[in-house]
Design a protein around this motif. Sequence first.
Motif, PDB file in Angstrom:
ATOM      1  N   GLU A 358     -11.872  -3.325   7.734  1.00  0.00           N
ATOM      2  CA  GLU A 358     -12.350  -1.911   8.454  1.00  0.00           C
ATOM      3  C   GLU A 358     -14.158  -1.199   7.641  1.00  0.00           C
ATOM      4  OE1 GLU A 358      -9.694   1.397   9.595  1.00  0.00           O
ATOM      5  OE2 GLU A 358      -8.145   0.101   8.315  1.00  0.00           O
ATOM      6  N   VAL A 359     -14.959  -0.667   8.305  1.00  0.00           N
ATOM      7  CA  VAL A 359     -16.127  -0.184   8.032  1.00  0.00           C
ATOM      8  C   VAL A 359     -15.226   1.222   7.157  1.00  0.00           C
ATOM      9  CG1 VAL A 359     -17.812   1.391   8.804  1.00  0.00           C
ATOM     10  CG2 VAL A 359     -16.962  -0.926  10.137  1.00  0.00           C
ATOM     11  N   ALA A 360     -15.881   1.766   5.912  1.00  0.00           N
ATOM     12  CA  ALA A 360     -15.980   2.140   4.665  1.00  0.00           C
ATOM     13  C   ALA A 360     -16.492   3.707   5.446  1.00  0.00           C
ATOM     14  CB  ALA A 360     -16.242   1.512   4.058  1.00  0.00           C
ATOM     15  N   THR A 361     -16.025   4.236   5.561  1.00  0.00           N
ATOM     16  CA  THR A 361     -16.685   5.522   5.542  1.00  0.00           C
ATOM     17  C   THR A 361     -16.729   6.637   4.287  1.00  0.00           C
ATOM     18  OG1 THR A 361     -14.532   7.208   5.885  1.00  0.00           O
ATOM     19  CG2 THR A 361     -15.599   6.034   7.520  1.00  0.00           C
ATOM     20  N   GLU A 362     -16.073   6.373   3.102  1.00  0.00           N
ATOM     21  CA  GLU A 362     -16.736   6.655   1.822  1.00  0.00           C
ATOM     22  C   GLU A 362     -15.767   5.836   1.325  1.00  0.00           C
ATOM     23  OE1 GLU A 362     -12.603   9.491   1.156  1.00  0.00           O
ATOM     24  OE2 GLU A 362     -13.290   9.084   3.243  1.00  0.00           O
ATOM     25  N   PHE A 363     -15.551   5.961  -0.211  1.00  0.00           N
ATOM     26  CA  PHE A 363     -15.767   4.698  -1.430  1.00  0.00           C
ATOM     27  C   PHE A 363     -14.369   5.382  -1.794  1.00  0.00           C
ATOM     28  CE2 PHE A 363     -19.847   6.102  -2.120  1.00  0.00           C
ATOM     29  CZ  PHE A 363     -20.398   5.082  -2.898  1.00  0.00           C
ATOM     30  N   VAL A 364     -13.316   5.541  -0.826  1.00  0.00           N
ATOM     31  CA  VAL A 364     -11.535   5.828  -1.194  1.00  0.00           C
ATOM     32  C   VAL A 364     -11.046   4.921   0.043  1.00  0.00           C
ATOM     33  CG1 VAL A 364      -9.668   7.403  -1.290  1.00  0.00           C
ATOM     34  CG2 VAL A 364     -12.209   7.876  -2.683  1.00  0.00           C
ATOM     35  N   PRO A 365     -10.505   4.071  -0.322  1.00  0.00           N
ATOM     36  CA  PRO A 365      -9.154   3.399   0.997  1.00  0.00           C
ATOM     37  C   PRO A 365      -8.450   4.609   2.028  1.00  0.00           C
ATOM     38  CG  PRO A 365     -10.204   1.355  -0.940  1.00  0.00           C
ATOM     39  CD  PRO A 365      -9.877   3.385  -1.265  1.00  0.00           C
ATOM     40  N   TYR A 465      -4.372   1.711  -8.933  1.00  0.00           N
ATOM     41  CA  TYR A 465      -3.112   2.300  -8.925  1.00  0.00           C
ATOM     42  C   TYR A 465      -3.639   3.503  -7.810  1.00  0.00           C
ATOM     43  CZ  TYR A 465      -6.099   5.162 -12.527  1.00  0.00           C
ATOM     44  OH  TYR A 465      -6.524   5.918 -13.430  1.00  0.00           O
ATOM     45  N   ASN A 466      -2.532   4.346  -7.075  1.00  0.00           N
ATOM     46  CA  ASN A 466      -2.611   4.826  -6.264  1.00  0.00           C
ATOM     47  C   ASN A 466      -3.103   6.624  -6.365  1.00  0.00           C
ATOM     48  OD1 ASN A 466      -2.487   6.102  -3.553  1.00  0.00           O
ATOM     49  ND2 ASN A 466      -0.507   7.053  -3.755  1.00  0.00           N
ATOM     50  N   ASP A 467      -4.869   6.281  -6.883  1.00  0.00           N
ATOM     51  CA  ASP A 467      -4.533   7.447  -7.166  1.00  0.00           C
ATOM     52  C   ASP A 467      -6.439   7.641  -7.367  1.00  0.00           C
ATOM     53  OD1 ASP A 467      -4.273  10.593  -8.351  1.00  0.00           O
ATOM     54  OD2 ASP A 467      -6.478   9.708  -9.568  1.00  0.00           O
ATOM     55  N   ALA A 468      -7.430   8.745  -6.301  1.00  0.00           N
ATOM     56  CA  ALA A 468      -8.552   8.371  -5.675  1.00  0.00           C
ATOM     57  C   ALA A 468      -9.422   8.692  -6.717  1.00  0.00           C
ATOM     58  CB  ALA A 468      -8.760   9.538  -5.095  1.00  0.00           C
ATOM     59  N   GLY A 469      -9.085   9.506  -8.413  1.00  0.00           N
ATOM     60  CA  GLY A 469      -9.595   9.013  -8.973  1.00  0.00           C
ATOM     61  C   GLY A 469     -10.446   7.734  -9.709  1.00  0.00           C
ATOM     62  N   ASN A 470      -9.358   6.891  -9.274  1.00  0.00           N
ATOM     63  CA  ASN A 470      -9.314   5.526 -10.504  1.00  0.00           C
ATOM     64  C   ASN A 470     -10.411   4.636  -8.803  1.00  0.00           C
ATOM     65  OD1 ASN A 470      -7.575   2.378  -9.606  1.00  0.00           O
ATOM     66  ND2 ASN A 470      -8.657   2.998 -11.433  1.00  0.00           N
ATOM     67  N   PHE A 471     -10.569   5.564  -7.966  1.00  0.00           N
ATOM     68  CA  PHE A 471     -11.701   4.992  -7.178  1.00  0.00           C
ATOM     69  C   PHE A 471     -13.185   5.740  -7.822  1.00  0.00           C
ATOM     70  CE2 PHE A 471      -8.983   2.784  -5.309  1.00  0.00           C
ATOM     71  CZ  PHE A 471      -9.084   1.747  -4.877  1.00  0.00           C
ATOM     72  N   VAL A 472     -13.167   7.139  -6.981  1.00  0.00           N
ATOM     73  CA  VAL A 472     -14.570   8.023  -7.735  1.00  0.00           C
ATOM     74  C   VAL A 472     -14.814   8.744  -9.115  1.00  0.00           C
ATOM     75  CG1 VAL A 472     -14.862   8.793  -4.687  1.00  0.00           C
ATOM     76  CG2 VAL A 472     -13.047   9.919  -6.270  1.00  0.00           C
TER      77      VAL A 472
END
Length: 558
Positions: A358-365, A465-472
């Motif tokens: 899918e097209v990404a709209t932000e840095f978190v899936p 892991y399932n945490d937005a902090g792991n991305f942003v």
Amino acid sequence: MQQLRLTRTRRAALAGLAGVVAVSLSACAESKRDEAGGGGSGGTMVFGNTGNPKMFDPTFTDEGETYRITRQMLDTLVQNKPGTADLEPSLATKWEPSNDGKTWTFTLKQGVKFSDGTPFNADAVCYNFDRWFHMSGAAAQSQMIYYADVFGGFAKNEGSATGDPVYKNCEAKDPNTAVLNLNKAKGAFPAAFTLPALSIQSPSALKQFGADKVTQSGDSFTYSEYAYKHVTGTGPFKFESWDQGKGEITLVRNDTSTMPAPAKLDKLVFKVIPDENARKQALKAGDIDGYDFPAPADYGLLRKDGDQVLVRPSFNVLYLGINQSGNPKLKDPRVRQALAYGINREQFVKSKLAEGSEVATEFVPKAISGYTDDVTKYPYDPEKAKDLLKQAGASDLSLKFYYPTEVTRPYMPNPADTFTAISQDLKNIGVTIQPVAEPWNGGYKDDVQQFGKQDIHLLGWTGDYNDAGNFVGTFFAREKKEFGFNNPELFKTLAQADASPAGDQHAKAYQQANKQIMDFLPGVPIAYPSPAIVVDAKIKGIVASPLTDERFNNVTAG
């Protein structure tokens, strides 16, 4: 015992994955099975790696080609349940936080030994945590990307980390109980304890082979004898050799492993084949038994040949990074917005990526708790992009565009194709592109992440892991050479989100952070790809993972 769960709506994308993709990966070509005596156990499996590992001490890297190998040899305190992002016991059978989140007590599995015969116990756990915290030297600290992102800083910050340390100390209450004391709570725990960079290694081997020695010469880093030849863990396999000339890494069964038991294979060989088509041909010829990240266009042909193509749920993001310390015009938000409006992400996803992307709209899936659809969006609008460049006095914008070679990533199946598509879009809005192609582990990552030589670049991230902090948080929670900006307000927002209690409060804090990030626009999220793994039909015992966290301990010949 604390367990991290996906939210009910986000969990849908991953639900049932173990049952859907639990699969056979064959041990090897028929000749190899004959040599091993057949029988569904023993033998050798050959897996096609997409790129060279950096080395084998996961402390000093954040890239998947190294982790694919070290995960077979090393264990963490907590691990992901196969096929999911849920947590389950590993070296720790139980983990309990204090009410304020500043203390974590780990009850350890008993009777475990490292492959060098030394005991795994609370002293070994504390030795590893103390090793990371007290790591000395700017060269070593600069390579500990995951540790710095999770723990903020070291006992003495000498590299790029500037934060106050989260870690305080570790106490071995008794041989089976390790207590981790923190200076402040962190919402990423316990999930972050699954990180390969936090694998528990043999203190005896670490000391014997000088594991902490990292030297830098210009743009190059050299690691210890331990990192290249003697990595020692508790896992089902142990290191045998790395033939760099042949591009082959050989692991053998660790007969002393109780994690959870010795491997069923005698040997596990990783053969480095950077070109995707060459990996496909090697599978067809029986030279390898599986490989990761097949080209989306080949799915049908591979399935027709009887191979199993297992498409993972999207748990990653591909992005165009923007280095604001490179070209000064990139400091102007209108220029960064122009780049976002100028990329035809819909066409790119449709033509270049696999089914389910899918097209990404932000840095978190979307599958990650903390995702929100309520962010500023930048739909394809080349005329608006040209106008923004004109307003910013940047109609003559010229950018050094870095992209990697000799690798395939889960978020980027073909880096050259990705570069070509995006660079053409940017040329169409009047940007002059200066292409710079470098090998993934031969300069690219260090030039982009450590030295900031680029203006724009291609990178991405597969969630650990399932945490937005792991991305942003990983990307934007502190100053980094990769992005070249200093935004104290954003850093504060991400720090508050990171420290917020797990649950709804934690998710909402990251949703707010995501809104702020997409207004600031430090890069352009491109896509949420759905990578696949392809394996021979006759191999059994592996479960495909949304985190690309496949383990080969249960693989047998069919």
